[in-house]
Design a protein around this motif. Sequence first.
Motif, PDB file in Angstrom:
ATOM      1  N   ALA A  32       6.622  -0.112   7.419  1.00  0.00           N
ATOM      2  CA  ALA A  32       6.772  -0.089   6.040  1.00  0.00           C
ATOM      3  C   ALA A  32       7.588   1.280   5.520  1.00  0.00           C
ATOM      4  N   VAL A  33       7.227   2.476   6.210  1.00  0.00           N
ATOM      5  CA  VAL A  33       7.889   3.865   5.989  1.00  0.00           C
ATOM      6  C   VAL A  33       9.375   3.407   5.727  1.00  0.00           C
ATOM      7  N   LYS A  73       8.508   3.861  23.863  1.00  0.00           N
ATOM      8  CA  LYS A  73       7.455   3.894  24.510  1.00  0.00           C
ATOM      9  C   LYS A  73       6.338   3.529  23.428  1.00  0.00           C
ATOM     10  N   VAL A  74       6.463   2.805  22.378  1.00  0.00           N
ATOM     11  CA  VAL A  74       5.386   2.458  21.378  1.00  0.00           C
ATOM     12  C   VAL A  74       5.459   0.908  21.063  1.00  0.00           C
ATOM     13  N   ALA A  75       4.426   0.436  20.515  1.00  0.00           N
ATOM     14  CA  ALA A  75       4.439  -0.759  19.854  1.00  0.00           C
ATOM     15  C   ALA A  75       4.018  -0.570  18.369  1.00  0.00           C
ATOM     16  N   SER A  76       5.083  -0.850  17.753  1.00  0.00           N
ATOM     17  CA  SER A  76       4.985  -0.641  16.345  1.00  0.00           C
ATOM     18  C   SER A  76       4.139  -1.079  15.392  1.00  0.00           C
ATOM     19  N   THR A  77       3.365  -0.590  14.621  1.00  0.00           N
ATOM     20  CA  THR A  77       2.477  -1.012  13.537  1.00  0.00           C
ATOM     21  C   THR A  77       3.107  -1.567  12.225  1.00  0.00           C
ATOM     22  N   PRO A  78       2.429  -2.244  11.258  1.00  0.00           N
ATOM     23  CA  PRO A  78       3.263  -2.432  10.240  1.00  0.00           C
ATOM     24  C   PRO A  78       3.342  -1.265   9.237  1.00  0.00           C
ATOM     25  N   GLU A  79       2.528  -0.329   9.471  1.00  0.00           N
ATOM     26  CA  GLU A  79       2.851   1.086   8.719  1.00  0.00           C
ATOM     27  C   GLU A  79       3.909   1.741   9.323  1.00  0.00           C
ATOM     28  N   VAL A 120       1.024  -1.047   0.036  1.00  0.00           N
ATOM     29  CA  VAL A 120      -0.157   0.046  -0.003  1.00  0.00           C
ATOM     30  C   VAL A 120       0.744   1.254   0.079  1.00  0.00           C
ATOM     31  N   GLU A 121       1.807   1.268   0.593  1.00  0.00           N
ATOM     32  CA  GLU A 121       2.877   2.419   0.785  1.00  0.00           C
ATOM     33  C   GLU A 121       3.467   2.661  -0.461  1.00  0.00           C
ATOM     34  N   VAL A 122       3.828   1.942  -1.361  1.00  0.00           N
ATOM     35  CA  VAL A 122       4.494   2.074  -2.458  1.00  0.00           C
ATOM     36  C   VAL A 122       3.545   2.424  -3.452  1.00  0.00           C
ATOM     37  N   ALA A 123       2.291   2.053  -3.436  1.00  0.00           N
ATOM     38  CA  ALA A 123       1.108   2.235  -4.505  1.00  0.00           C
ATOM     39  C   ALA A 123       0.849   3.931  -4.006  1.00  0.00           C
ATOM     40  N   SER A 124       0.835   4.279  -2.847  1.00  0.00           N
ATOM     41  CA  SER A 124       0.497   5.533  -2.322  1.00  0.00           C
ATOM     42  C   SER A 124       1.700   6.568  -2.893  1.00  0.00           C
ATOM     43  N   ARG A 125       2.690   6.164  -3.334  1.00  0.00           N
ATOM     44  CA  ARG A 125       3.872   6.985  -3.589  1.00  0.00           C
ATOM     45  C   ARG A 125       4.160   6.789  -5.125  1.00  0.00           C
TER      46      ARG A 125
END
Length: 266
Positions: free
Chosen positions: A231-232, A222-228, A26-31
């Motif tokens: 991805a970046v 102090k975060v739980a990383s998301t796929p997004e 999705v990230e590459v498509a958005s770009r």
Amino acid sequence: MAGDDFKDFVVVVTGASTGLGRAIAVEVASRGAAAVVINYASNRADAEETARKVEAHGAKTVLVQGDVAKDEDCRRIAAAAEPFGRIDALFNNAGTTTFAAHGDLDAVSAEDFLRLYGVNVVGAFQMVRAARALLEAAPQPGAVVNTASIAGVTGIGSSVPYAASKGALNTMTLSLARALAPKIRVNAVCPGFIDTPWFGKGMGEQAAERVRANAANTTPLKVASTPEDIAVSTVFLASPHSRHVTGETLIVDAGTHLGFAALVAR
């Protein structure tokens, strides 16, 4: 969105039905990517959902079922990009694991090692080999990004075979970066915890929730990383912004590695 730095790119993403693979697609498509080959192992419905999200950004999609541990499947996945004449970026994201306490040596077998290496290491190698000619046909050096793990740097993670396989993938990234330059760049991303359904399926939802909470409480950021989130950074390694980067392993773990001994040779 970071502009159109992937404008007209042809991209292949293995293991793209859910999680990080979907987020990358999705990230590459958005770009601006023109076409995304979406590989999935078994769940076509999830892969079709990825395709819908990709197509919402105007990119064409091709769905290809295949097990990257099988060379013939890798060749079929790469061949799906042949009508476009090239591959600008290959994301070797397909991966698997087994969950076992590191101190319980009887909890894993030789078969576990072979299965994990077959997907996590051999699969990535076979995909690069299958895609090599199309990567070399790209107008700029084709980019390969291997999804490794902080487990391969620090020896932590879901099991000893998993950590070992990701360490091997990091080493292979260096080997291929040397061997395939200057026509192809090869890098790896090393995520820490990623909040995906993978943990719930492997450990049970209650255990996964504990891991999620622990990640949010103990990482320096102090975060739980998301796929997004991951991805970046992953996509950066395939973008023109990293055109002089090859043979690098980029740790994207919200600082988890800071709690380990100095990483003098990563």
